[in-house]
Design a protein around this motif. Structure first.
Motif, PDB file in Angstrom:
ATOM      1  N   LYS A 202      38.888  35.237  46.853  1.00  0.00           N
ATOM      2  CA  LYS A 202      37.527  34.404  47.113  1.00  0.00           C
ATOM      3  C   LYS A 202      37.163  34.988  45.250  1.00  0.00           C
ATOM      4  N   VAL A 203      35.883  34.402  45.607  1.00  0.00           N
ATOM      5  CA  VAL A 203      35.618  34.114  43.808  1.00  0.00           C
ATOM      6  C   VAL A 203      34.842  35.339  43.611  1.00  0.00           C
ATOM      7  N   ALA A 204      34.477  36.452  44.352  1.00  0.00           N
ATOM      8  CA  ALA A 204      33.620  37.420  44.094  1.00  0.00           C
ATOM      9  C   ALA A 204      34.813  38.467  43.373  1.00  0.00           C
ATOM     10  N   TRP A 205      35.756  37.713  44.187  1.00  0.00           N
ATOM     11  CA  TRP A 205      36.958  39.222  43.485  1.00  0.00           C
ATOM     12  C   TRP A 205      37.273  38.979  42.576  1.00  0.00           C
ATOM     13  N   TYR A 206      37.857  37.464  41.526  1.00  0.00           N
ATOM     14  CA  TYR A 206      38.573  36.848  40.688  1.00  0.00           C
ATOM     15  C   TYR A 206      36.771  37.590  39.940  1.00  0.00           C
ATOM     16  N   ALA A 207      35.693  37.536  39.346  1.00  0.00           N
ATOM     17  CA  ALA A 207      34.186  37.910  39.091  1.00  0.00           C
ATOM     18  C   ALA A 207      34.065  39.399  38.923  1.00  0.00           C
ATOM     19  N   ALA A 208      35.001  40.027  40.307  1.00  0.00           N
ATOM     20  CA  ALA A 208      35.150  41.467  40.127  1.00  0.00           C
ATOM     21  C   ALA A 208      35.932  41.934  39.025  1.00  0.00           C
ATOM     22  N   LYS A 209      36.626  41.079  38.807  1.00  0.00           N
ATOM     23  CA  LYS A 209      38.519  41.526  38.475  1.00  0.00           C
ATOM     24  C   LYS A 209      37.694  41.483  36.457  1.00  0.00           C
ATOM     25  N   ILE A 210      36.978  40.432  36.277  1.00  0.00           N
ATOM     26  CA  ILE A 210      36.258  40.156  34.591  1.00  0.00           C
ATOM     27  C   ILE A 210      35.036  40.817  34.587  1.00  0.00           C
ATOM     28  N   GLY A 211      34.509  41.859  35.337  1.00  0.00           N
ATOM     29  CA  GLY A 211      33.188  42.504  35.319  1.00  0.00           C
ATOM     30  C   GLY A 211      31.914  41.503  35.108  1.00  0.00           C
ATOM     31  N   VAL A 212      32.081  39.958  35.769  1.00  0.00           N
ATOM     32  CA  VAL A 212      30.678  39.711  35.798  1.00  0.00           C
ATOM     33  C   VAL A 212      29.967  39.373  37.320  1.00  0.00           C
TER      34      VAL A 212
END
Length: 288
Positions: A202-212
């Motif tokens: 999910k988009v939230a997973w990517y966002a967490a990975k890059i810190g936003v």
């Protein structure tokens, strides 16, 4: 056509020489002449290639894009990108094949990824850069063919010089200077998509990975690509699906599985929603 879209080593040759510190350098003529100057579409796993074309020209295919290139030029082809060549006879240049993990390590030393220059690309080589490029390629070829002390470190140092020169050759990059924080986050997101798109996070997973936050990631994507983050993930999935449909004879159900879809029916609906064609129809149209 490549059966099941196999990843291959150099120019369609199967093998297992890949290693994390692998770097190979050879004259362009060494293999191109053997293949009568035509290299059929193929792609490499874990190997990035850099072509420095000093004489002649080529009709090159990157995925479903075609370009006509004349020397002097530099071609950069990341791993996973489908590519094929129709060289002008007697073209001259150098081909570097480097293990992508080694490339990433050198990029870390520089502090900037070549992938920030966006996928496969071509750079026209101005006269001021031609001699330095040839000198670096010659030094890499000489070092790679030797058995000298600290060879790996020397090759990394020479590769670092080459990548720095490539960044300098980008006029837009020179004018823009260093990337802004949103641009760096966007590049991190694009890199993660390429690594993990088949997992369908999910988009939230990517966002967490890059810190936003998810909202901030969508805002960045909208700012630079007029698209939201989910659409960018889906675009990569569709592009990869098209590669399989055009260049392989893998069944649609098999493609769906490789791309992380549990149900072929859902993959069919997903593909048609984005292209207005079913996977089977797209394959027929592309190969007709």
């Amino acid at each position: 056509m490549l059966g099941n879209l196999e990843f291959v080593d150099l120019y369609g040759e199967k093998g297992s020489f890949w290693h994390q510190t692998f770097l190979y350098c050879e004259p362009l003529t060494q293999r191109s002449e053997q293949h009568e100057w035509k290299i059929h579409p193929h792609r490499h796993q874990h190997i990035t290639q850099i072509f420095v074309l000093t004489e002649g020209g080529v009709d090159v295919q990157f995925d479903d894009e075609h370009h006509r290139i004349t020397a002097p030029a530099l071609l950069y082809i990341p791993d996973g990108v489908m590519h094929g060549f129709d060289w002008q006879s007697h073209s001259q240049g150098t081909v570097l094949s480097v293990a992508s993990p080694m490339l990433r390590q050198v990029e870390q030393n520089i502090g900037e990824s070549v992938e920030a220059l966006a996928g496969a690309f071509v750079l026209a080589v101005k006269d001021i850069y031609l001699c330095p490029l040839q000198a670096i390629c010659g030094a890499i070829q000489q070092e790679a063919n030797a058995s000298s002390m600290h060879q790996g470190s020397m090759l990394q140092a020479l590769l670092q010089q080459l990548l720095i020169l490539m960044h300098r050759m980008q006029p837009a990059r020179t004018e823009e200077g260093s990337l802004s924080k949103p641009e760096r986050k966007l590049r991190q997101f694009q890199h993660l998509i390429r690594l993990h798109f088949t997992t369908q996070h999910k988009v939230a997973w990517y966002a967490a990975k890059i810190g936003v936050s998810q909202a901030h990631l969508n805002q960045i994507c909208q700012q630079y690509f007029q698209s939201n983050a989910l659409a960018m993930i889906h675009n990569v999935l569709i592009s990869e699906a098209k590669r399989y449909l055009i260049f392989s004879d893998t069944a649609v159900a098999g493609i769906a599985e490789r791309l992380g879809f549990n149900e072929p029916g859902y993959f069919n609906k997903f593909f048609k929603r984005h292209t207005e064609l079913s996977p089977a129809a797209y394959r027929r149209q592309s190969q007709g």
